[in-house]
Design an enzyme around this catalytic site. Structure first.
Site, mmCIF file in Angstrom:
data_model
loop_
_atom_site.group_PDB
_atom_site.id
_atom_site.type_symbol
_atom_site.label_atom_id
_atom_site.label_comp_id
_atom_site.label_asym_id
_atom_site.label_seq_id
_atom_site.Cartn_x
_atom_site.Cartn_y
_atom_site.Cartn_z
ATOM 1 N N LYS A 35 0.859 -1.188 0.000
ATOM 2 C CA LYS A 35 0.000 0.000 0.000
ATOM 3 C C LYS A 35 0.883 1.221 0.000
ATOM 4 O O LYS A 35 2.009 1.192 0.512
ATOM 5 C CB LYS A 35 -0.886 0.028 1.249
ATOM 6 C CG LYS A 35 -2.148 0.814 1.061
ATOM 7 C CD LYS A 35 -3.108 0.041 0.168
ATOM 8 C CE LYS A 35 -4.492 0.587 0.121
ATOM 9 N NZ LYS A 35 -5.432 -0.416 -0.379
HETATM 10 N N1 GLU Z 1 -6.964 -0.193 -3.575
HETATM 11 C C1 GLU Z 1 -7.728 -1.356 -3.938
HETATM 12 C C2 GLU Z 1 -7.819 -2.316 -2.773
HETATM 13 O O1 GLU Z 1 -7.706 -1.923 -1.628
HETATM 14 C C3 GLU Z 1 -7.241 -1.998 -5.224
HETATM 15 C C4 GLU Z 1 -5.837 -2.516 -5.203
HETATM 16 C C5 GLU Z 1 -5.357 -3.035 -6.559
HETATM 17 O O2 GLU Z 1 -6.132 -3.075 -7.492
HETATM 18 O O3 GLU Z 1 -4.173 -3.363 -6.638
HETATM 19 O O4 GLU Z 1 -8.087 -3.472 -2.932
#
Ligand code: GLU
Length: 426
Positions: free
Chosen positions: A116
């Site tokens: 993240k």
């Molecule tokens: N931010 C989204 C999540 O928390 C998508 C992450 C992604 O597609 O890599 O799942």
């Protein structure tokens, strides 16, 4: 044994998002009878990068922003996870979100590990030009981590396909050639996938369908309250409405609206994302975000930020099913209360996995330079979500735990197995 920096910090932040993530992992480890030293490995993020970087603002001034990128456990594949732009982004929250991404990818069985990122900023107060400058500089600062084989960012709260386009372009400029697979959630014109924009909402809708089926009900005719009207909340409202559900309440940061007879979702979708869109809607009663959570409805979809359903308000929740479109909206204290009340909670690491599943499809399409039609993307997504729901529901039943712990047992087990098989280097 000496305490690591993270353990010392955690001690002072017992109710932080990361402390909650650890608590959930420890419970899963107990059910799995996980070796203590392996649990120690899984508790710690593998790497954390903090960057402080200058951005030229429109008025000629220079402002310093802080950003993060965290990789949790690399055992199952390249790091994957979104980038969040929000004034309350912290390292602690980014750590928790990275860990949740690890379990999420493992639960739905896609070959990634969790990551993240985030920048402490309020994107609504930045001009398009400032947002572009900030994005390009942040990506340059974390460029030692990201790449199509190492770490693939994606959208999260406060970011969108345009931001992903700047990420792809910045990385590609540094390389000297175009690298679409470095980021997902891009616009279709530059290698994005059909169906990605609505993927999280589509997955949430499938999960609501499955959960209602499990309690002997159905989505058609069900009443739904959705907290949050960003990308995920608005796509969920659209798809739930199309599936015949009655969306009775929605909200954004400024507050919400409620009409027990249902809202005109197609009309609201016209202005989604614009300030004051929801508040200008006449045929409904204004409510606060807190009141929305406590409305009588069949399905409640928290699609905003973490920690909104806690030990303080869980008792007053009237929904029969909660589908966690956001990451971490229900705290462990609230989970216990909701379990006692018989509320079925479809946990975030399953419920909102539609986004990363189609991100995976996007990455595969980019690597192969061969693109699929939307019908194929949606069909594969729905199949993966249904299969995962069934697996989680079965695991929960076998272990006599709730759906969250069922999902954790699957996710943690898969990551623990990969970590053990790979062994410890050197
Ligand atoms: N931010 C989204 C999540 O928390 C998508 C992450 C992604 O597609 O890599 O799942």
């Amino acid at each position: 044994m000496a305490q690591t920096i993270i353990e010392r910090e955690r001690h002072t932040e017992e109710s932080s998002a990361y402390a909650i993530a650890i608590r959930q992992l420890e419970t899963a480890a107990h059910y799995l009878n996980l070796d203590r030293s392996l649990l120690e490995v899984l508790k710690h993020p593998r790497r954390e990068l903090i960057v402080n970087f200058p951005v030229k603002m429109d008025d000629g001034s220079i402002r310093v922003f802080t950003g993060y990128r965290v990789h949790h456990n690399p055992a199952r594949g390249p790091a994957k996870g979104g980038i969040r732009y929000h004034p309350e982004v912290t390292l602690d929250e980014t750590r928790a979100l990275a860990m949740w991404m690890t379990w999420k990818c493992a639960v739905v069985n896609i070959p990634y590990s969790g990551a993240k990122g985030g920048v402490v900023c309020d994107p609504k107060r930045l001009s398009v030009h400032e947002l572009e400058n900030l994005t390009r500089r942040y990506i340059t600062e974390i460029s030692m981590l990201i790449g199509p084989e190492s770490d693939i960012p994606a959208p999260d709260v406060g970011t969108n396909p345009q931001v992903m386009a700047w990420i792809m372009d910045t990385y590609s400029m540094h390389k000297g050639y175009t690298v679409p697979a470095v980021v997902t959630g891009k616009p279709i014109a530059i290698g994005g996938s059909e169906g990605r924009l609505e993927a999280t909402g589509r997955g949430v809708t499938v999960m609501a369908h499955e959960a209602l089926k499990q309690i002997g009900s159905q989505l058609e005719g069900a009443t739904v309250a959705i907290q949050g009207f960003g990308n995920v909340g608005s796509a969920t409202a659209k798809l739930m409405h199309q599936a015949g559900a009655k969306v009775v309440a929605i909200s954004d940061v400024r507050g919400g609206i409620y009409n027990p007879n249902g809202l005109n979702i197609p009309a609201l979708l016209h202005c989604a994302g614009r300030d004051g869109c929801i508040q200008a809607y006449r045929d409904a009663e204004p409510i606060t975000n807190e009141e929305l959570l406590e409305l009588p409805c069949d399905v409640l979809v928290p699609a905003a930020l973490h920690g909104v359903i806690t030990g303080h308000n869980a008792e007053r929740i009237k929904a029969r099913v909660i589908v966690e479109a956001a990451n971490g909206p229900v705290t462990p204290d609230a989970d216990e209360i909701l379990d006692d009340k018989g509320v079925l909670v479809v946990p975030d690491i399953l419920a909102n996995a539609g986004g990363v599943i189609v991100s995976y499809f996007e990455w595969v399409q980019d690597l192969q330079a061969f693109f699929w039609e939307e019908e194929e993307v949606n069909r594969k997504l729905e199949k993966a979500m249904r299969r995962s729901y069934e697996h989680v529901a079965q695991t929960a039943e076998q272990n006599k735990v709730n759906m969250r712990m069922g999902a954790y047992i699957i996710g943690v087990k898969r990551v623990a197995e990969a970590t053990t098989i790979r062994g410890i280097y050197p």
